[in-house]
Motif scaffolding. Structure first.
Motif, short mmCIF file in Angstrom:
data_model
loop_
_atom_site.label_atom_id
_atom_site.label_comp_id
_atom_site.label_asym_id
_atom_site.label_seq_id
_atom_site.Cartn_x
_atom_site.Cartn_y
_atom_site.Cartn_z
N TRP A 161 0.83 -1.21 0.00
CA TRP A 161 0.00 0.00 0.00
C TRP A 161 0.86 1.26 0.00
O TRP A 161 0.58 2.21 -0.73
CB TRP A 161 -0.93 0.00 1.21
N LEU A 162 1.90 1.27 0.83
CA LEU A 162 2.79 2.44 0.90
C LEU A 162 3.50 2.65 -0.44
O LEU A 162 3.62 3.78 -0.93
CB LEU A 162 3.79 2.26 2.03
N ASP A 163 3.96 1.55 -1.05
CA ASP A 163 4.63 1.66 -2.34
C ASP A 163 3.68 2.10 -3.44
O ASP A 163 4.10 2.69 -4.44
CB ASP A 163 5.26 0.32 -2.73
N ALA A 164 2.38 1.80 -3.27
CA ALA A 164 1.39 2.15 -4.28
C ALA A 164 0.92 3.60 -4.17
O ALA A 164 0.10 4.05 -4.98
CB ALA A 164 0.19 1.21 -4.19
N GLY A 165 1.43 4.33 -3.17
CA GLY A 165 1.08 5.75 -3.07
C GLY A 165 0.00 6.08 -2.07
O GLY A 165 -0.70 7.08 -2.22
N PHE A 166 -0.12 5.26 -1.01
CA PHE A 166 -1.12 5.51 0.03
C PHE A 166 -0.45 5.56 1.39
O PHE A 166 0.55 4.89 1.64
CB PHE A 166 -2.16 4.38 0.06
N GLY A 167 -1.05 6.35 2.30
CA GLY A 167 -0.77 6.20 3.71
C GLY A 167 -1.76 5.22 4.30
O GLY A 167 -2.78 4.90 3.69
N VAL A 168 -1.48 4.74 5.51
CA VAL A 168 -2.36 3.76 6.15
C VAL A 168 -2.53 4.12 7.61
O VAL A 168 -1.57 4.53 8.28
CB VAL A 168 -1.80 2.33 6.04
N LEU A 169 -3.75 3.98 8.12
CA LEU A 169 -4.03 4.11 9.54
C LEU A 169 -4.68 2.81 9.99
O LEU A 169 -5.77 2.47 9.54
CB LEU A 169 -4.96 5.30 9.81
N SER A 170 -4.00 2.06 10.85
CA SER A 170 -4.54 0.83 11.41
C SER A 170 -4.88 1.08 12.87
O SER A 170 -4.09 1.68 13.61
CB SER A 170 -3.50 -0.30 11.30
N PHE A 171 -6.06 0.64 13.31
CA PHE A 171 -6.47 0.99 14.67
C PHE A 171 -7.06 -0.21 15.41
O PHE A 171 -7.54 -1.17 14.81
CB PHE A 171 -7.47 2.15 14.67
N ASP A 172 -6.98 -0.11 16.74
CA ASP A 172 -7.58 -1.09 17.64
C ASP A 172 -9.05 -0.74 17.85
O ASP A 172 -9.37 0.37 18.28
CB ASP A 172 -6.88 -1.09 19.00
N GLN A 173 -9.93 -1.70 17.60
CA GLN A 173 -11.34 -1.48 17.87
C GLN A 173 -11.55 -1.29 19.38
O GLN A 173 -10.76 -1.76 20.21
CB GLN A 173 -12.15 -2.68 17.40
N ARG A 174 -12.64 -0.65 19.71
CA ARG A 174 -13.03 -0.45 21.11
C ARG A 174 -12.95 -1.78 21.87
O ARG A 174 -13.50 -2.80 21.45
CB ARG A 174 -14.44 0.11 21.16
N SER A 175 -12.22 -1.76 22.98
CA SER A 175 -12.04 -2.88 23.91
C SER A 175 -10.96 -3.86 23.50
O SER A 175 -10.63 -4.76 24.26
CB SER A 175 -13.36 -3.65 24.14
N PHE A 176 -10.37 -3.69 22.30
CA PHE A 176 -9.34 -4.63 21.84
C PHE A 176 -8.00 -3.92 21.72
O PHE A 176 -7.93 -2.70 21.56
CB PHE A 176 -9.74 -5.26 20.52
N GLY A 177 -6.92 -4.72 21.76
CA GLY A 177 -5.59 -4.13 21.67
C GLY A 177 -5.35 -3.15 22.81
O GLY A 177 -5.60 -3.46 23.98
N GLU A 178 -4.90 -1.94 22.46
CA GLU A 178 -4.63 -0.91 23.47
C GLU A 178 -5.81 0.03 23.68
O GLU A 178 -5.74 0.95 24.50
CB GLU A 178 -3.39 -0.11 23.06
N SER A 179 -6.90 -0.19 22.93
CA SER A 179 -8.09 0.65 23.11
C SER A 179 -8.86 0.19 24.34
O SER A 179 -8.81 -0.98 24.72
CB SER A 179 -8.99 0.59 21.88
N THR A 180 -9.57 1.12 24.95
CA THR A 180 -10.33 0.82 26.16
C THR A 180 -11.81 0.68 25.82
O THR A 180 -12.20 0.70 24.66
CB THR A 180 -10.11 1.93 27.20
N GLY A 181 -12.64 0.52 26.86
CA GLY A 181 -14.07 0.42 26.66
C GLY A 181 -14.54 -1.01 26.55
O GLY A 181 -13.82 -1.97 26.82
N VAL A 182 -15.78 -1.15 26.13
CA VAL A 182 -16.47 -2.44 26.00
C VAL A 182 -16.91 -2.60 24.54
O VAL A 182 -17.29 -1.62 23.89
CB VAL A 182 -17.70 -2.49 26.94
N ALA A 183 -16.88 -3.83 24.03
CA ALA A 183 -17.26 -4.08 22.64
C ALA A 183 -18.78 -4.06 22.49
O ALA A 183 -19.48 -4.86 23.11
CB ALA A 183 -16.70 -5.41 22.17
N HIS A 184 -19.28 -3.15 21.66
CA HIS A 184 -20.70 -3.09 21.34
C HIS A 184 -20.98 -3.66 19.94
O HIS A 184 -22.10 -3.58 19.46
CB HIS A 184 -21.19 -1.64 21.42
N VAL A 185 -19.97 -4.23 19.32
CA VAL A 185 -20.08 -4.98 18.06
C VAL A 185 -20.68 -4.12 16.95
O VAL A 185 -21.67 -4.47 16.33
CB VAL A 185 -20.86 -6.29 18.25
#
Length: 502
Positions: free
Chosen positions: A86-110
């Motif tokens: 993706w980076l080579d193709a000319g894009f930036g990328v933002l990858s994120f943790d969904q609510r309650s997963f990874g380093e994100s907080t909160g509860v999963a409301h799906v």
């Protein structure tokens, strides 16, 4: 090392780590935004991300940004090597943790629009403050999105939430894979639980759910049926708004191009769910700029009872000029966001991998063939599958078949499971792509008219073989159903409607 603080319009960006130089001078920034508090609290939930800026990007040479997120129970990608194409193709990328997963907080409301939907909007609010991301107009960055399963769900949640709250979305193109149209319908069609998959999903992330929902989910798995009373009402309320089906029911449709990838052998978010998204979630103008690819894959478990089969591969991405769906997604985004001539064709069209591994292209999948089956008698609770002959090959069918008839059963909570199968005889027939769908009657029925969807498929029935309707009293995708005493369900005036390829 320098630190880059990202902030916009009152969104607080909390840096978790310094900017890290990556390969070829690409830059990675890790941070978080403050989002909607959990019910009954005032503490903002933290949604954390990794932002990948290509080495070629600058205020003088801006690039579009691609959002990415993970599946259920996962976490974001922090390694820039994963996004090198993706980076080579000319894009930036933002990858994120969904609510309650990874380093994100909160509860999963799906993927509730008021929680996960607004989480995505908060991340979009961050983007206009990045001077290296292309803006179409002030405050409107050029954004695409990728991801599968739960990572496909956030794309619809974010875009539809913006459409609801702002009247339009700042997403410019989506590429969701193996995701859902109606979450309750996916997890428990006809309120018969897909217990095999629900058990796996709960093991992977059940503790992230609100406590009442988690308890009701356990009851759903234990009984195989939608819980009665408060537990059932809790689940109904929890899943009511969590998918494109609800937004479309509120007269909202997305007006942007979408590359759909759906697993035809997926027996969690089956092909029916993907086709419903393509057919109903988009405006007619957007659908004409979109592509539907059905490949052999997704959430796949084998079907042993009744016996089934599935093939592997993605012949349709290959037919469209790409080695796989990931490569096809890059070409799609290059065309839609960079306006590069990629030679991509097949817009407004269904491209479906057949069970035999060829790519079938259809302009529409409207039913055009009807078979009168008369009386269908099926045991419930125990017994062997019955294969009823429909038509002899050669023929090709595709899309979502339906079965209708007047239902009779004297035992409440009765269920039978239907699929289309192919074989040289009833004894050798196997269900196509390991998919079954239930007909469940909560109460005794006497001549109640029903129409149910069968699993959507694409299959060639060769000469010498026959297409069958499989009727089974049990199915392993729904294992553990706490059913009634053995009995019989009967359909009178049974009618099968399918799309036959001419």
């Amino acid at each position: 090392m320098r630190r880059r603080v990202l902030a916009l319009a009152g969104v607080v960006a909390l840096l978790l780590s310094p900017v890290v130089p990556a390969a070829a001078s690409d830059t990675v920034t890790n941070g978080c935004v403050a989002s909607v508090p959990e019910p009954g609290t005032t503490t903002p939930v933290r949604i954390c991300y990794s932002l990948f800026e290509p080495a070629t990007a600058s205020a003088q040479h801006t690039v579009p940004l691609i959002f990415h997120s993970h599946g259920w129970g996962g976490s974001r990608i922090k390694d820039p090597a994963a996004f090198k194409d993706w980076l080579d193709a000319g894009f930036g990328v933002l990858s994120f943790d969904q609510r309650s997963f990874g380093e994100s907080t909160g509860v999963a409301h799906v993927m509730n629009p008021d929680y996960e939907g607004r989480d995505v909007v908060k991340l979009v609010d961050l983007v206009p403050g990045l001077d290296w991301v292309t803006k179409q107009r002030p405050g409107d960055p050029l954004i695409g999105a990728i991801g599968g399963s739960y990572g496909g769900g956030y794309q619809f949640a974010g875009a539809f939430t913006e459409l609801r709250d702002r009247g339009s979305t700042r997403f410019d193109a989506l590429a969701p894979e193996i995701t859902w149209w109606d979450l309750k319908q996916s997890l428990a069609p006809q309120e018969a639980a897909r217990t095999m998959w629900l058990s796996l999903l709960f093991a992977g992330g059940g503790t992230h759910l609100p406590p009442a929902v988690s308890a009701a989910f356990v009851a759903l798995i234990a009984t195989g049926a939608w819980p009665a009373g408060k537990a059932g009402r809790d689940l109904d309320a929890f899943f009511a708004h969590n998918g494109p089906a609800w937004h479309v029911a509120q007269d909202r449709k997305l007006d942007l191009p979408v590359l759909f990838g759906q697993g035809i052998s997926d027996n969690l978010f089956n092909l029916n769910q993907g086709l419903a998204n393509f057919d109903h979630a988009l405006t007619a103008r957007a659908r004409a700029r979109s592509i539907f690819v059905g490949y052999n894959g997704g959430h796949t478990l084998p079907s042993v009872v009744p016996p089934g089969y599935a093939s592997a591969g993605d012949p349709c991405s290959i037919a469209l000029g790409s080695p796989n769906f990931a490569s096809l997604s890059i070409r799609f985004m290059q065309l839609q966001l960079l306006h590069k001539p990629t030679g991509l064709t097949g817009f407004g069209t269904y491209h479906l991998s057949t069970a035999g591994g060829r790519c079938l292209t259809q302009q529409n999948l409207a039913p055009n063939k009807r078979y009168q089956l008369g009386k269908i008698v099926a045991p419930t609770g125990v017994g062997l599958p019955v294969n009823l002959p429909i038509a002899k090959g050669p023929l090709t069918i595709a899309g979502t078949p339906t079965l209708s008839g007047k239902v009779y059963t004297v035992i409440p909570q009765s269920a039978v499971y239907f699929a289309l199968s192919v074989g040289k005889s009833p004894l050798t027939a196997r269900i196509v792509q390991n998919n079954t769908m239930p007909l469940r009657e909560k109460h005794p029925a006497r001549g109640v008219q029903r129409t149910i969807e069968l699993p959507a498929i694409a299959v060639d029935v060769p000469a010498g073989q026959t297409l069958y309707l499989t009727v089974a009293p049990i199915a392993d995708m729904y294992a553990g159903q706490r059913g009634p005493l053995p009995g019989v369900m009967m359909l009178k005036n049974g009618t099968l409607t399918i799309h036959s390829v001419r």
